[in-house]
Design a protein around this motif. Structure first.
Motif, PDB file in Angstrom:
ATOM      1  N   ARG A 197       0.857  -1.192   0.000  1.00 32.25           N
ATOM      2  CA  ARG A 197       0.000   0.000   0.000  1.00 32.25           C
ATOM      3  C   ARG A 197       0.894   1.243   0.000  1.00 32.25           C
ATOM      4  N   TYR A 198       0.635   2.136  -0.952  1.00 27.42           N
ATOM      5  CA  TYR A 198       1.557   3.257  -1.201  1.00 27.42           C
ATOM      6  C   TYR A 198       0.702   4.508  -1.395  1.00 27.42           C
ATOM      7  N   MET A 199       0.889   5.509  -0.519  1.00 23.87           N
ATOM      8  CA  MET A 199       0.072   6.715  -0.580  1.00 23.87           C
ATOM      9  C   MET A 199       0.702   7.733  -1.522  1.00 23.87           C
ATOM     10  N   LYS A 201       0.386  11.650  -3.249  1.00 22.25           N
ATOM     11  CA  LYS A 201      -0.247  12.966  -3.175  1.00 22.25           C
ATOM     12  C   LYS A 201      -0.467  13.494  -4.589  1.00 22.25           C
ATOM     13  N   LEU A 342      -4.591   6.243  -2.962  1.00 18.72           N
ATOM     14  CA  LEU A 342      -3.952   5.071  -2.355  1.00 18.72           C
ATOM     15  C   LEU A 342      -3.735   4.027  -3.440  1.00 18.72           C
ATOM     16  N   PRO A 371       6.399   1.488  -1.270  1.00 23.65           N
ATOM     17  CA  PRO A 371       6.754   2.873  -0.898  1.00 23.65           C
ATOM     18  C   PRO A 371       8.254   3.041  -0.669  1.00 23.65           C
TER      19      PRO A 371
END
Lengths: 439, 163
Positions: A197-199, A201, A342, A371
Motif C-alpha cells: 500500500r503506497y500513498m 499525493k 492510495l 513505498p
C-alpha cells in the motif's frame, strides 16, 4: 458555486480531442462527481474470490468512495454489500478480512444480517411493533450492490443500474485477465504474498495514464533502473552469465525508445487498453524450472506456448485498475481526494505452478511498487510535481496528442505504435461518457 | 579502530550507535562497508513476519541492491532527491540478546524513532532494529539488519533513506 453538477456539457468540454482540462485532476467538484457518477456507472474490481474461500468469509474494501464488504454467502455465491448498518450507519466490519459465521452482527446495537444483507433479527424487536417498521428502509437490511459478476475468480461490481452489462463493458479486454489466469496449469489464481500500500499525493488518473506511458521509463527511471544496470556492469566486470533476478527486472525499464515503439499498444472500447502487444519488459525473464512442462501437460504444447508467449505489459481496466498478466499482479488506484490516491498492489499465486513464480512476482512488486521502491520514488516525484504544477495559470490544459489521428474515433479496437497516447485519449473519452451518463 | 576478536557488549552497542550516525551523516559508502559480502537489510511488510520468499517485504536488499540505492542517491538525474532527503535516528540503548562467541554470532535489539524529511514534509516512524552481527577481519559486520516498523502494514508515502 457549482459549475459542473447537473451540467454534462461543461463536464464533456473538459475533454478535447487531444487535450484535457486541469480541472479533471485538481477540482473538488469534479472529484465528487467522479465518486457519484463515474464509479457508480462503471464495473469496478472488488476483490478475488480466493479472499473469501469459505461461507461467511468477508473482505472489506471500497468502490470509489463507497465502503463495501465482499462476502461468501451461504449459497456459496459472492455478494457485495454496502458496509453500513441500516440502523445508525455504523460500519459493520473494518478489519480487512475475517469470517462472519452465518450472519453479520452490528457491534453497536446487535442488529444481525444474513450474508446477503437481509435483516435477520433485532434485539427487543417488539419495540418496532405497529410502528410501520416493515415499510422502512432499515427493514430491508444492509443494501447489496445489485450488479455483481464473478469472472473466473475476479469479482467486479457496478453500483448503478445505468451503464452497460459486464460483457459489454469489458468486451475483448477480458483476454488479458484470461491470459493471466490461464498461466496456472489448472486455470486458477489465489491472492498471495500480501498487499503493498503506497500513498500518493496526486490525482488517481495520473497513475492510470502512467500505465501506458511508454515515453517516461528511459527518462524518469534512468536514476533507478539505469543505476541498477550500471552497478551490475561494474560489479560483474561485464562478465557473461546469469543476471540476478533484480537486474533482470530493472534493466528493461531503460530500454531505448525503439523498444517501446515496437511493443505496440492495443485500445479497446470503454477506456480499456494495453501496452506490450508483441513484446514487453516482461519478455526476457529466465525460465522457471518445471513450469513449462506442467503447462504442456495441462494444455498441450501449442496452447501452452501461446499462453506464455503473450507478454502483455500493462492492461488498463478502466477506470482504475491495471494488471500484469505475465507476472500475476494487479494494481488499483483508489481515489481518496483530488490530490490523494492510495495505490494497492496485489499479487497472485498460479495454482499448481512452482513457487518460484510467486517469488519473482513478489520481488517485482517490492522493487517496483513499494513505498520503499526506487522506481516508485521516480514516478511519485513526477506525479506530485504535476499535481502542484497544474495549479499554475501558465495553461489550463494537459496535452495528450502524441500520434493522434483524427480518424481514430471511428476505430473502436486498434493496435498501434507503442508510444502513442491514444490509450490516454481513450480513457478520457470513456471518462466523459461514464461521468455524464447519469447526469 | 582497534582490531576486535571477541566483541564486548559495549563494542556491540557502540557499533549500532555508529551505524545510525553514519546514516544521519549521509556517509553511505562507509555504511555499506559495515555489511558482510552476504549481508542483508530486511524490512518486513507484516507484523511478526518470518518468511522472506513467499511473503512480500518493504525491503529485502542484498549488497548489490543497497549499492544501487546509494549510487542513486548521488545521481545527477535522481529527481526525487532534488532536493535531498535528510534523516535522524533516536535509538534506545541496544540490548545484546545473543552472544554466541563460538559461532561468531551476536544479536542486538534496538527500539528506535526515525525521522525522514524532504522539503517541508517530516515523517516520523517508530520500530525495532534487530542486528545480526559477526566479526570479520577484526571488525564487527552486519550479516542481517531487520527493521520492524510498528505500523509495517500502513500505507506510506516515499521512504527514501535507511532506518
Amino acid at each position: 458555486m457549482t459549475r459542473y453538477a447537473g451540467n454534462p456539457q461543461a463536464v464533456k468540454a473538459l475533454v478535447r480531442e487531444t487535450e484535457v482540462h486541469r480541472d479533471v485532476y485538481i477540482d473538488q467538484e469534479i472529484f465528487d462527481l467522479e465518486m457519484q457518477h463515474l464509479f457508480h456507472n462503471t464495473w469496478n474490481y472488488v476483490g478475488h474470490d480466493s479472499q473469501v474461500k469459505n461461507v461467511g468469509d468477508y473482505f472489506t474494501t471500497t468502490i470509489g468512495a463507497q465502503p463495501v464488504i465482499m462476502v461468501r454467502h451461504t449459497d456459496n455465491s459472492v455478494k457485495v454489500l454496502f458496509n453500513r448498518c441500516p440502523h445508525k450507519g455504523t460500519k459493520i466490519a473494518i478489519d480487512g478480512c475475517g469470517n462472519a459465521g452465518k450472519f453479520f452482527r452490528c457491534p453497536y446495537h446487535a442488529w444481525t444480517f444474513r450474508t446477503d444483507g437481509s435483516l435477520l433479527a433485532i434485539p427487543l424487536k417488539k419495540g418496532y411493533d405497529q410502528t410501520g417498521f416493515e415499510g422502512s428502509e432499515a427493514a430491508r437490511g444492509m443494501a447489496p450492490v445489485r450488479h455483481v459478476k464473478n469472472y473466473r475468480g475476479f469479482v467486479f461490481a457496478k453500483i448503478n443500474d445505468a451503464g452497460p452489462d459486464f460483457e459489454t463493458f469489458f468486451g475483448e479486454s477480458l483476454s488479458s485477465l484470461d491470459n493471466m489466469i490461464d498461466r496456472s496449469p489448472v486455470g486458477k489464481l489465489e491472492v498471495a504474498g500480501g498487499v503493498l500500500r503506497y500513498m500518493h499525493k496526486c490525482n488517481w488518473k495520473m497513475l492510470v495514464e502512467n500505465q501506458t506511458d511508454t515515453c517516461h521509463p528511459m527518462v524518469a527511471h534512468e536514476s533507478s533502473a539505469g543505476t541498477a544496470v550500471d552497478v551490475w556492469k561494474k560489479v560483474s566486470n561485464g562478465a557473461e552469465g546469469k543476471r540476478p533476478m533484480a537486474v533482470e527486472i530493472f534493466a528493461p525499464f531503460v530500454s531505448p525508445y525503439e523498444f517501446f515503439e515496437g511493443m505496440g499498444i492495443r485500445v479497446w472500447p470503454n477506456g480499456h487498453g494495453h501496452t506490450g502487444v508483441s513484446h514487453s519488459i516482461h519478455s526476457d525473464y529466465s525460465a522457471v524450472p518445471g513450469y513449462f512442462e506442467k503447462m504442456v501437460a495441462a494444455y498441450g504444447e501449442e496452447r501452452a506456448k501461446a499462453i506464455l508467449d503473450e507478454a502483455r505489459h500493462n492492461t488498463v481496466y478502466f477506470p482504475n485498475v491495471m494488471i500484469k498478466g505475465p507476472i500475476q499482479l494487479l494494481r488499483i488506484f483508489r481515489p481518496i481526494a483530488p490530490d490523494k490516491t492510495l495505490v494497492e498492489s496485489w499479487t497472485y499465486r498460479l495454482v499448481d505452478a512452482p513457487d518460484m513464480l510467486l517469488e519473482r512476482t513478489l520481488v517485482y512488486n517490492r522493487l517496483i511498487n513499494a513505498p520503499t521502491s526506487v522506481v516508485g520514488h521516480d514516478d511519485l516525484e513526477m506525479y506530485e510535481r504535476a499535481q502542484e504544477g497544474l495549479h499554475s495559470d501558465g495553461s489550463q490544459w494537459v496535452n495528450v496528442q502524441r500520434l493522434y489521428d483524427p480518424h481514430e474515433m471511428e476505430q473502436a479496437v486498434a493496435v498501434t505504435n507503442g508510444t502513442t497516447e491514444w490509450q490516454m485519449r481513450n480513457q478520457f473519452r470513456a471518462w466523459a461518457k461514464f461521468m455524464t451518463m447519469s447526469m | 579502530m582497534t582490531s576486535i576478536e571477541i566483541p564486548t557488549d559495549a563494542d556491540l552497542v557502540r557499533f549500532v550507535y555508529r551505524e545510525a550516525r553514519l546514516l544521519d551523516e549521509h556517509r553511505f559508502e562507509d555504511w555499506l562497508d559495515l555489511f558482510t559480502a552476504d549481508g542483508r537489510y530486511w524490512m518486513p511488510l507484516e507484523w511478526g513476519q518470518t518468511d522472506r520468499k513467499l511473503t512480500a517485504s518493504l525491503l529485502d536488499e542484498d549488497l548489490l541492491l543497497l549499492r544501487v540505492r546509494v549510487e542513486r542517491l548521488k545521481g545527477n538525474r535522481t529527481f526525487s532527491q532534488k532536493p535531498k532527503s535528510r534523516c535522524h535516528h533516536v535509538l534506545q540503548m541496544p540490548a545484546v540478546d545473543t552472544r554466541d562467541t563460538s559461532g561468531n554470532v551476536y544479536e542486538t535489539y534496538t527500539p528506535f524513532h526515525y525521522v525522514e524529511t524532504r522539503l517541508d514534509e517530516q515523517q516520523l516512524y517508530a520500530g525495532w532494529a534487530k542486528h545480526t552481527l559477526t566479526v570479520e577481519g577484526g571488525k564487527i559486520k552486519i550479516r542481517m539488519k531487520r527493521v520492524d516498523l510498528v505500523n509495517c502494514d500502513a500505507a506510506f508515502g516515499n521512504i527514501q533513506l535507511f532506518m
